[in-house]
Design a protein around this motif. Sequence first.
Motif, PDB file in Angstrom:
ATOM      1  N   ILE A   3       0.847  -1.202   0.000  1.00 24.22           N
ATOM      2  CA  ILE A   3       0.000   0.000   0.000  1.00 24.22           C
ATOM      3  C   ILE A   3       0.882   1.251   0.000  1.00 24.22           C
ATOM      4  O   ILE A   3       0.666   2.189  -0.776  1.00 24.22           O
ATOM      5  N   GLY A   4       1.893   1.239   0.871  1.00 19.90           N
ATOM      6  CA  GLY A   4       2.833   2.357   0.886  1.00 19.90           C
ATOM      7  C   GLY A   4       3.626   2.454  -0.409  1.00 19.90           C
ATOM      8  O   GLY A   4       3.846   3.554  -0.933  1.00 19.90           O
ATOM      9  N   ASP A   5       4.052   1.314  -0.944  1.00 25.21           N
ATOM     10  CA  ASP A   5       4.810   1.306  -2.192  1.00 25.21           C
ATOM     11  C   ASP A   5       3.978   1.854  -3.343  1.00 25.21           C
ATOM     12  O   ASP A   5       4.481   2.611  -4.186  1.00 25.21           O
ATOM     13  N   LEU A   6       2.705   1.485  -3.374  1.00 23.15           N
ATOM     14  CA  LEU A   6       1.802   1.977  -4.421  1.00 23.15           C
ATOM     15  C   LEU A   6       1.642   3.492  -4.342  1.00 23.15           C
ATOM     16  O   LEU A   6       1.648   4.188  -5.360  1.00 23.15           O
ATOM     17  N   LEU A   7       1.524   4.009  -3.122  1.00 21.64           N
ATOM     18  CA  LEU A   7       1.408   5.459  -2.948  1.00 21.64           C
ATOM     19  C   LEU A   7       2.674   6.182  -3.407  1.00 21.64           C
ATOM     20  O   LEU A   7       2.606   7.221  -4.069  1.00 21.64           O
ATOM     21  N   VAL A   8       3.835   5.623  -3.073  1.00 19.56           N
ATOM     22  CA  VAL A   8       5.100   6.228  -3.495  1.00 19.56           C
ATOM     23  C   VAL A   8       5.216   6.236  -5.016  1.00 19.56           C
ATOM     24  O   VAL A   8       5.596   7.245  -5.626  1.00 19.56           O
ATOM     25  N   CYS A   9       4.872   5.109  -5.651  1.00 20.86           N
ATOM     26  CA  CYS A   9       4.960   5.022  -7.114  1.00 20.86           C
ATOM     27  C   CYS A   9       3.983   5.979  -7.794  1.00 20.86           C
ATOM     28  O   CYS A   9       4.270   6.501  -8.876  1.00 20.86           O
ATOM     29  N   ALA A  10       2.824   6.203  -7.156  1.00 19.08           N
ATOM     30  CA  ALA A  10       1.840   7.130  -7.734  1.00 19.08           C
ATOM     31  C   ALA A  10       2.291   8.580  -7.564  1.00 19.08           C
ATOM     32  O   ALA A  10       2.214   9.371  -8.505  1.00 19.08           O
ATOM     33  N   VAL A  11       2.779   8.927  -6.368  1.00 23.58           N
ATOM     34  CA  VAL A  11       3.206  10.307  -6.106  1.00 23.58           C
ATOM     35  C   VAL A  11       4.456  10.656  -6.915  1.00 23.58           C
ATOM     36  O   VAL A  11       4.580  11.756  -7.458  1.00 23.58           O
ATOM     37  N   GLU A  36       9.483   9.596 -11.592  1.00 23.90           N
ATOM     38  CA  GLU A  36      10.748   8.942 -11.295  1.00 23.90           C
ATOM     39  C   GLU A  36      10.661   7.423 -11.463  1.00 23.90           C
ATOM     40  O   GLU A  36      11.594   6.796 -11.973  1.00 23.90           O
ATOM     41  N   TYR A  37       9.550   6.802 -11.046  1.00 22.49           N
ATOM     42  CA  TYR A  37       9.458   5.343 -11.043  1.00 22.49           C
ATOM     43  C   TYR A  37       8.883   4.775 -12.336  1.00 22.49           C
ATOM     44  O   TYR A  37       9.245   3.668 -12.734  1.00 22.49           O
ATOM     45  N   GLY A  38       7.966   5.475 -12.972  1.00 22.39           N
ATOM     46  CA  GLY A  38       7.440   5.012 -14.244  1.00 22.39           C
ATOM     47  C   GLY A  38       6.259   4.068 -14.111  1.00 22.39           C
ATOM     48  O   GLY A  38       5.853   3.666 -13.022  1.00 22.39           O
ATOM     49  N   VAL A  39       5.727   3.684 -15.272  1.00 19.77           N
ATOM     50  CA  VAL A  39       4.480   2.917 -15.317  1.00 19.77           C
ATOM     51  C   VAL A  39       4.674   1.481 -14.864  1.00 19.77           C
ATOM     52  O   VAL A  39       3.758   0.879 -14.273  1.00 19.77           O
ATOM     53  N   LEU A  40       5.844   0.869 -15.113  1.00 25.52           N
ATOM     54  CA  LEU A  40       6.038  -0.543 -14.768  1.00 25.52           C
ATOM     55  C   LEU A  40       5.994  -0.762 -13.258  1.00 25.52           C
ATOM     56  O   LEU A  40       5.379  -1.718 -12.787  1.00 25.52           O
ATOM     57  N   PHE A  41       6.638   0.123 -12.500  1.00 19.46           N
ATOM     58  CA  PHE A  41       6.606  -0.019 -11.044  1.00 19.46           C
ATOM     59  C   PHE A  41       5.212   0.267 -10.491  1.00 19.46           C
ATOM     60  O   PHE A  41       4.789  -0.351  -9.508  1.00 19.46           O
ATOM     61  N   LEU A  97      -1.506 -12.713 -12.699  1.00 23.40           N
ATOM     62  CA  LEU A  97      -0.441 -13.677 -12.985  1.00 23.40           C
ATOM     63  C   LEU A  97       0.291 -13.335 -14.278  1.00 23.40           C
ATOM     64  O   LEU A  97       1.522 -13.373 -14.336  1.00 23.40           O
ATOM     65  N   ALA A  98      -0.476 -13.005 -15.313  1.00 18.38           N
ATOM     66  CA  ALA A  98       0.145 -12.642 -16.588  1.00 18.38           C
ATOM     67  C   ALA A  98       1.006 -11.396 -16.437  1.00 18.38           C
ATOM     68  O   ALA A  98       2.117 -11.325 -16.981  1.00 18.38           O
ATOM     69  N   GLY A  99       0.516 -10.408 -15.680  1.00 18.19           N
ATOM     70  CA  GLY A  99       1.276  -9.185 -15.470  1.00 18.19           C
ATOM     71  C   GLY A  99       2.567  -9.424 -14.706  1.00 18.19           C
ATOM     72  O   GLY A  99       3.640  -8.943 -15.109  1.00 18.19           O
ATOM     73  N   PHE A 100       2.475 -10.178 -13.615  1.00 13.43           N
ATOM     74  CA  PHE A 100       3.657 -10.456 -12.803  1.00 13.43           C
ATOM     75  C   PHE A 100       4.724 -11.182 -13.616  1.00 13.43           C
ATOM     76  O   PHE A 100       5.901 -10.809 -13.593  1.00 13.43           O
ATOM     77  N   ASN A 101       4.324 -12.233 -14.314  1.00 11.91           N
ATOM     78  CA  ASN A 101       5.316 -13.030 -15.042  1.00 11.91           C
ATOM     79  C   ASN A 101       5.898 -12.272 -16.226  1.00 11.91           C
ATOM     80  O   ASN A 101       7.077 -12.438 -16.553  1.00 11.91           O
ATOM     81  N   SER A 102       5.107 -11.425 -16.863  1.00  7.07           N
ATOM     82  CA  SER A 102       5.639 -10.595 -17.946  1.00  7.07           C
ATOM     83  C   SER A 102       6.689  -9.630 -17.411  1.00  7.07           C
ATOM     84  O   SER A 102       7.767  -9.454 -18.011  1.00  7.07           O
ATOM     85  N   LEU A 103       6.388  -8.985 -16.276  1.00  8.88           N
ATOM     86  CA  LEU A 103       7.366  -8.089 -15.661  1.00  8.88           C
ATOM     87  C   LEU A 103       8.626  -8.837 -15.249  1.00  8.88           C
ATOM     88  O   LEU A 103       9.751  -8.341 -15.455  1.00  8.88           O
ATOM     89  N   ASN A 104       8.470 -10.023 -14.668  1.00 11.77           N
ATOM     90  CA  ASN A 104       9.635 -10.791 -14.219  1.00 11.77           C
ATOM     91  C   ASN A 104      10.529 -11.189 -15.385  1.00 11.77           C
ATOM     92  O   ASN A 104      11.763 -11.106 -15.297  1.00 11.77           O
ATOM     93  N   VAL A 105       9.924 -11.630 -16.485  1.00 15.21           N
ATOM     94  CA  VAL A 105      10.718 -12.008 -17.657  1.00 15.21           C
ATOM     95  C   VAL A 105      11.433 -10.789 -18.238  1.00 15.21           C
ATOM     96  O   VAL A 105      12.618 -10.849 -18.580  1.00 15.21           O
TER      97      VAL A 105
END
Length: 256
Positions: free
Chosen positions: A67-75, A79-84, A189-197
Amino acid sequence: IDPKSGSSHRFFKAELATRVVSTVHACICSYGAIVCLLTESSLSNDMLWKTLPVTRFYFSISLAYFIGDLLVCAVQFREYGVLFLLHGVSSFIGLSILCFGDMFHFFGCIGLLWEFSTIFINNRWFLLEYGYKNSFLFHFNGLVLVAVFFLVRIVLGCPYSYMFWSQLSEARAERHVGRGLYLVVTTVLAGFNSLNVYWCYKLTTRTYQLVYKWMWPSKSQRSQEEERARRRERERERERERQLHADTSTEEEEIQ
């Protein structure tokens, strides 16, 4: 204090705090996942439906973190971009299902194992920011990072993700799982594995370049010099084209 500039600024302080919290979270949750998978055999006996208070405890810690990580990535989206940001959203959705639904705790522990690689990702950031880029420890950590990332997120992650999806599809066919939940989990699942690859490819490529430069510095230096020479030649060619275009325009104006 920013070790590069010697002065304090907002993004560096936020990033430093984020990396420290991220490392603590990764240590706690990857340890909890390993302990639960090794000591709670009931999880592997019923991979879809078995739940335990101890696994929900670790999922709750991870949910609070993301939840905190999501807020940081949104604010700090710039700096972090769309993937994070997508990673944070997917983690929040997946962990919410694990915490508030009585299902999927075995596969949730497999997912928490992915965080083990985060420890080495953050180690790399610390070493890079504090001036140890050319040290043996930096290169060694990079090799361990690629090995651990590939092991936990690709070698373990992809097959268990397919196993999860396969069992979920069977449960959906038997109407034990609703269409909405099935689509949400499949998408996550598809999103996670695509990001990991994708991230594994980027890490492997970058690490190969660093190892090549480290082990064969003369060849690496020649390659860099050749690339700089080609870049200068391309810049000169563009400059000649711009000059030719300018001369042509001047001649046309004079004729008119």
